[in-house]
Scaffold this motif. Structure first.
Motif, PDB file in Angstrom:
ATOM      1  N   VAL A 228       0.834  -1.199   0.000  1.00  0.00           N
ATOM      2  CA  VAL A 228       0.000   0.000   0.000  1.00  0.00           C
ATOM      3  C   VAL A 228       0.876   1.260   0.000  1.00  0.00           C
ATOM      4  O   VAL A 228       0.558   2.262  -0.661  1.00  0.00           O
ATOM      5  CB  VAL A 228      -0.956  -0.002   1.202  1.00  0.00           C
ATOM      6  N   SER A 229       1.995   1.212   0.703  1.00  0.00           N
ATOM      7  CA  SER A 229       2.907   2.361   0.740  1.00  0.00           C
ATOM      8  C   SER A 229       3.466   2.663  -0.650  1.00  0.00           C
ATOM      9  O   SER A 229       3.614   3.831  -1.032  1.00  0.00           O
ATOM     10  CB  SER A 229       4.062   2.105   1.709  1.00  0.00           C
ATOM     11  N   ARG A 230       3.781   1.625  -1.409  1.00  0.00           N
ATOM     12  CA  ARG A 230       4.292   1.842  -2.767  1.00  0.00           C
ATOM     13  C   ARG A 230       3.251   2.537  -3.642  1.00  0.00           C
ATOM     14  O   ARG A 230       3.580   3.406  -4.455  1.00  0.00           O
ATOM     15  CB  ARG A 230       4.695   0.497  -3.387  1.00  0.00           C
ATOM     16  N   VAL A 231       1.996   2.122  -3.470  1.00  0.00           N
ATOM     17  CA  VAL A 231       0.918   2.760  -4.235  1.00  0.00           C
ATOM     18  C   VAL A 231       0.851   4.249  -3.928  1.00  0.00           C
ATOM     19  O   VAL A 231       0.811   5.092  -4.832  1.00  0.00           O
ATOM     20  CB  VAL A 231      -0.428   2.084  -3.917  1.00  0.00           C
ATOM     21  N   TRP A 232       0.866   4.587  -2.635  1.00  0.00           N
ATOM     22  CA  TRP A 232       0.754   5.995  -2.261  1.00  0.00           C
ATOM     23  C   TRP A 232       2.011   6.783  -2.607  1.00  0.00           C
ATOM     24  O   TRP A 232       1.931   7.980  -2.895  1.00  0.00           O
ATOM     25  CB  TRP A 232       0.417   6.129  -0.779  1.00  0.00           C
ATOM     26  N   ALA A 233       3.159   6.129  -2.595  1.00  0.00           N
ATOM     27  CA  ALA A 233       4.391   6.823  -2.999  1.00  0.00           C
ATOM     28  C   ALA A 233       4.298   7.280  -4.453  1.00  0.00           C
ATOM     29  O   ALA A 233       4.866   8.308  -4.835  1.00  0.00           O
ATOM     30  CB  ALA A 233       5.598   5.903  -2.809  1.00  0.00           C
ATOM     31  N   LEU A 234       3.577   6.528  -5.271  1.00  0.00           N
ATOM     32  CA  LEU A 234       3.362   6.916  -6.663  1.00  0.00           C
ATOM     33  C   LEU A 234       2.230   7.931  -6.809  1.00  0.00           C
ATOM     34  O   LEU A 234       2.315   8.872  -7.614  1.00  0.00           O
ATOM     35  CB  LEU A 234       3.044   5.679  -7.505  1.00  0.00           C
ATOM     36  N   LEU A 235       1.150   7.739  -6.040  1.00  0.00           N
ATOM     37  CA  LEU A 235      -0.033   8.574  -6.211  1.00  0.00           C
ATOM     38  C   LEU A 235       0.104   9.975  -5.624  1.00  0.00           C
ATOM     39  O   LEU A 235      -0.350  10.953  -6.235  1.00  0.00           O
ATOM     40  CB  LEU A 235      -1.254   7.891  -5.586  1.00  0.00           C
ATOM     41  N   LEU A 236       0.695  10.081  -4.451  1.00  0.00           N
ATOM     42  CA  LEU A 236       0.706  11.372  -3.763  1.00  0.00           C
ATOM     43  C   LEU A 236       1.354  12.489  -4.573  1.00  0.00           C
ATOM     44  O   LEU A 236       0.805  13.602  -4.633  1.00  0.00           O
ATOM     45  CB  LEU A 236       1.372  11.235  -2.382  1.00  0.00           C
ATOM     46  N   PRO A 237       2.511  12.270  -5.232  1.00  0.00           N
ATOM     47  CA  PRO A 237       3.083  13.357  -6.034  1.00  0.00           C
ATOM     48  C   PRO A 237       2.190  13.771  -7.203  1.00  0.00           C
ATOM     49  O   PRO A 237       2.302  14.903  -7.688  1.00  0.00           O
ATOM     50  CB  PRO A 237       4.402  12.753  -6.546  1.00  0.00           C
ATOM     51  N   LEU A 238       1.320  12.871  -7.655  1.00  0.00           N
ATOM     52  CA  LEU A 238       0.411  13.191  -8.756  1.00  0.00           C
ATOM     53  C   LEU A 238      -0.840  13.922  -8.267  1.00  0.00           C
ATOM     54  O   LEU A 238      -1.419  14.737  -8.994  1.00  0.00           O
ATOM     55  CB  LEU A 238      -0.015  11.912  -9.478  1.00  0.00           C
ATOM     56  N   LEU A 239      -1.251  13.630  -7.049  1.00  0.00           N
ATOM     57  CA  LEU A 239      -2.497  14.184  -6.524  1.00  0.00           C
ATOM     58  C   LEU A 239      -2.337  15.549  -5.874  1.00  0.00           C
ATOM     59  O   LEU A 239      -3.310  16.304  -5.795  1.00  0.00           O
ATOM     60  CB  LEU A 239      -3.101  13.221  -5.491  1.00  0.00           C
ATOM     61  N   THR A 240      -1.157  15.856  -5.398  1.00  0.00           N
ATOM     62  CA  THR A 240      -1.006  17.074  -4.604  1.00  0.00           C
ATOM     63  C   THR A 240       0.246  17.847  -4.958  1.00  0.00           C
ATOM     64  O   THR A 240       1.271  17.261  -5.308  1.00  0.00           O
ATOM     65  CB  THR A 240      -0.982  16.733  -3.096  1.00  0.00           C
TER      66      THR A 240
END
Length: 221
Positions: free
Chosen positions: A178-190
């Protein structure tokens, strides 16, 4: 009072046993005889609490929904409208799918097309995600050009994908995954300007951190 407590324990045992059996074989093949035997109660005791298998399945889903609500509200209580609440909630939900048989069975029942019953469980998660991201957009937490609807589609789809994959390989539900997913998503979302302001691994209470330590491959920061 003693009789009521005994009845409550029996009901909880039946829900837990039903969750185990539903998770193992699915709704249709599961039988009330197997469930009552797994719970260690008579068929008569089972029918006293649940008239049929469908009612047992509904009880499993209701308890799973209650757990999910408790986890999401805990994340919201800690972080308000911050995206960290969403990160923490996904970690908590997928952790529950890995550790809590009732939550796992509830979601499997929700996706069991052979059951032919509508389940609001996944929709409740979708609504919660949409509400968090709508609020994030309103407060300027999302990156320019990112709509809350697009972000919600991605987050809900990723959660569902990890849930399904986790049914075959539990490592998909791990904190690292789950951490890997958010490591990719967070820079794109915010448009996050302060490194570390949002934690892809999730912010956890000391008790949760201690429970999860054996699964970690790297020390906590």
């Amino acid at each position: 009072m003693v009789k009521q407590e005994r009845a409550a324990r029996t009901r909880r045992s039946l829900i837990h046993a039903a969750a185990e059996v539903f998770a193992e074989v699915g709704f249709v093949p599961a039988t009330l005889n197997v469930i009552s035997a797994r719970a260690g109660v008579s068929n008569g005791a089972l029918h006293f609490h649940f008239a049929n298998k469908a009612m047992l399945a509904e009880a499993v889903e209701a308890e799973a929904a209650e757990t999910m609500h408790r986890l999401t509200e805990a994340a919201r209580g800690r972080h308000g409208d911050s995206l960290q609440a969403l990160v923490d909630a996904m970690h908590a939900l997928l952790g529950a799918l890995a550790d809590d048989i009732v939550v796992r069975a509830g979601f499997e029942l929700a996706g069991d097309v052979a059951r032919r019953a509508h389940s609001p469980l996944r929709q409740e998660w979708q609504r919660w995600v949409e509400d968090r991201l709508r609020r994030a957009e309103r407060t300027g937490a999302l990156a320019e050009g990112v709509s809350w609807k697009d972000a919600a589609c991605v987050v809900v789809a990723v959660t569902a994908g990890l849930e399904v994959l986790g049914g075959q390989d539990i490592s998909w539900l791990s904190r690292q995954s789950v951490s890997r997913v958010w490591a990719l998503l967070l820079p794109l979302l915010t448009d996050q300007r302060a490194p570390g302001a949002l934690v892809s691994a999730g912010s956890r209470s000391p008790a949760t951190a201690l429970r999860a330590q054996p699964q970690l491959t790297q020390p906590e920061m």
